[in-house]
Enzyme design. Structure first.
Site, short mmCIF file in Angstrom:
data_model
loop_
_atom_site.label_atom_id
_atom_site.label_comp_id
_atom_site.label_asym_id
_atom_site.label_seq_id
_atom_site.Cartn_x
_atom_site.Cartn_y
_atom_site.Cartn_z
N ARG A 86 0.86 -1.28 0.08
CA ARG A 86 -0.17 0.02 0.08
C ARG A 86 0.71 1.27 0.02
NH1 ARG A 86 0.70 1.44 5.22
NH2 ARG A 86 -0.83 3.15 5.26
N ASP A 112 7.00 -2.03 5.47
CA ASP A 112 5.75 -2.45 5.05
C ASP A 112 5.26 -3.88 5.70
OD1 ASP A 112 4.86 0.11 3.74
OD2 ASP A 112 5.48 -0.93 1.75
N ASP A 156 1.67 2.31 8.93
CA ASP A 156 2.76 1.61 9.12
C ASP A 156 3.15 1.28 10.50
OD1 ASP A 156 3.14 1.29 6.20
OD2 ASP A 156 4.31 3.20 6.07
N1 LIG Z 1 7.58 0.50 11.62
C1 LIG Z 1 7.90 1.82 11.39
N2 LIG Z 1 8.91 2.42 12.57
C2 LIG Z 1 9.45 3.39 12.55
N3 LIG Z 1 9.21 4.20 11.26
C3 LIG Z 1 8.28 3.97 10.01
C4 LIG Z 1 7.72 2.55 10.42
N4 LIG Z 1 6.95 2.51 9.28
C5 LIG Z 1 7.27 3.66 8.52
N5 LIG Z 1 7.87 4.45 9.29
C6 LIG Z 1 8.42 5.62 8.59
O1 LIG Z 1 7.10 6.42 8.40
C7 LIG Z 1 7.38 7.36 7.00
C8 LIG Z 1 6.32 7.07 5.92
O2 LIG Z 1 6.44 5.73 5.22
P1 LIG Z 1 5.79 5.48 3.82
O3 LIG Z 1 6.20 6.51 2.76
O4 LIG Z 1 5.84 4.04 3.51
O5 LIG Z 1 4.34 6.08 4.04
P2 LIG Z 1 2.94 5.43 4.06
O6 LIG Z 1 3.02 4.03 4.01
O7 LIG Z 1 2.47 6.00 2.70
O8 LIG Z 1 2.20 6.14 5.14
P3 LIG Z 1 1.06 5.78 6.25
O9 LIG Z 1 1.29 4.50 6.63
O10 LIG Z 1 0.93 6.98 6.98
O11 LIG Z 1 -0.15 5.60 5.12
C9 LIG Z 1 8.97 6.65 6.55
O12 LIG Z 1 9.76 7.93 6.84
C10 LIG Z 1 9.38 5.53 7.44
O13 LIG Z 1 10.66 5.77 7.94
#
Ligand SMILES: Nc1ncnc2c1ncn2[C@@H]1O[C@H](COP(=O)(O)OP(=O)(O)OP(=O)(O)O)[C@@H](O)[C@H]1O
Ligand SMILES: Nc1nc2c(c(=O)[nH]1)N(C=O)[C@@H](CNc1ccc(C(=O)N[C@@H](CCC(=O)O)C(=O)O)cc1)CN2
Length: 179
Positions: A125, A164, A134
């Protein structure tokens, strides 16, 4: 100093936001797919739709009046909290102007309906980029992760990020996708 060029992910998000906003989808077709979840144990969490996201509130109301605990998200600094919904719950504008509960009882959903910006058939996603879902999914790996999107938000293949957590299912107005 020059502005850095937009990353491919940022461009994809921009394109998908526009697609989602322009699509006139049949919300009730999504409800029909979601109805199968009423046989499972909750609590079930949804969201208040914004900027063209499918509205799942009628489904949540139906679940509530059938006796399920339902919840809405409230973003904190980095992750989400889910608050039990009831008809007298007070809401206020939060992040991006999305209504969020004021006070209320935090509960742990077993099923989470997550709004998507993009998805692929492997269950990857793309969200708003805040990492809220996430982080919550990583901290609660036993919850059932269901992505909600319009069919036009499907992309060929999203490169999964190391953090993810793949979706268990994606529901669009056209189909229930079980990767
Ligand atoms: N499990 C985690 N622990 C720490 N940081 C995380 C984790 N998952 C994601 N992040 C951080 O969150 C930020 C956003 O990730 P990503 O670009 O995949 O967003 P997204 O999946 O679109 O967001 P959302 O989960 O809000 O829908 C990244 O900078 C990532 O480092
Ligand atoms: N309806 C809904 N509720 C939700 C989310 C969501 O994506 N949709 N969230 C998902 O995490 C959480 C709130 N977090 C959010 C984080 C960022 C943006 C946001 O930035 N939206 C802007 C785009 C900003 C930009 O210009 O980059 C927008 O409204 O288009 C929205 C919600 C919890 N509630």
């Amino acid at each position: 100093m020059a502005v850095p060029p937009p990353s491919p992910k940022a461009e994809l998000r921009r394109d998908l936001r526009a697609r989602r906003l322009a699509f006139a989808g049949d919300r009730q077709a999504i409800d029909l797919h979601l109805a199968s979840l009423l046989a499972q144990e909750g609590p079930i969490a949804g969201y208040i739709a914004h900027k063209g996201e499918p509205d799942v509130l009628p489904f949540l109301m139906r679940a509530f009046y059938l006796g399920h605990a339902v919840a809405l998200p409230r973003p904190g600094t980095e992750t989400l909290e889910f608050i039990r919904w009831h008809p007298d719950l007070v809401m206020e504008p939060g992040l991006a102007g999305i209504p969020q509960p004021v006070g209320g009882e935090p509960i742990l959903p077993r099923i989470v309906l997550a709004p998507l910006l993009g998805f692929d058939r492997a269950g990857h996603r793309l969200g708003q980029g805040g990492g809220y879902y996430d982080r919550w999914f990583a901290a609660h790996p036993d919850a059932t992760r269901i992505g909600i999107a319009w069919s036009v938000q499907e992309v060929g293949a999203l490169a999964p990020e190391p953090w993810d957590m793949p979706l268990h299912a994606i529901v669009t107005e056209k189909e229930w996708i079980a990767p």
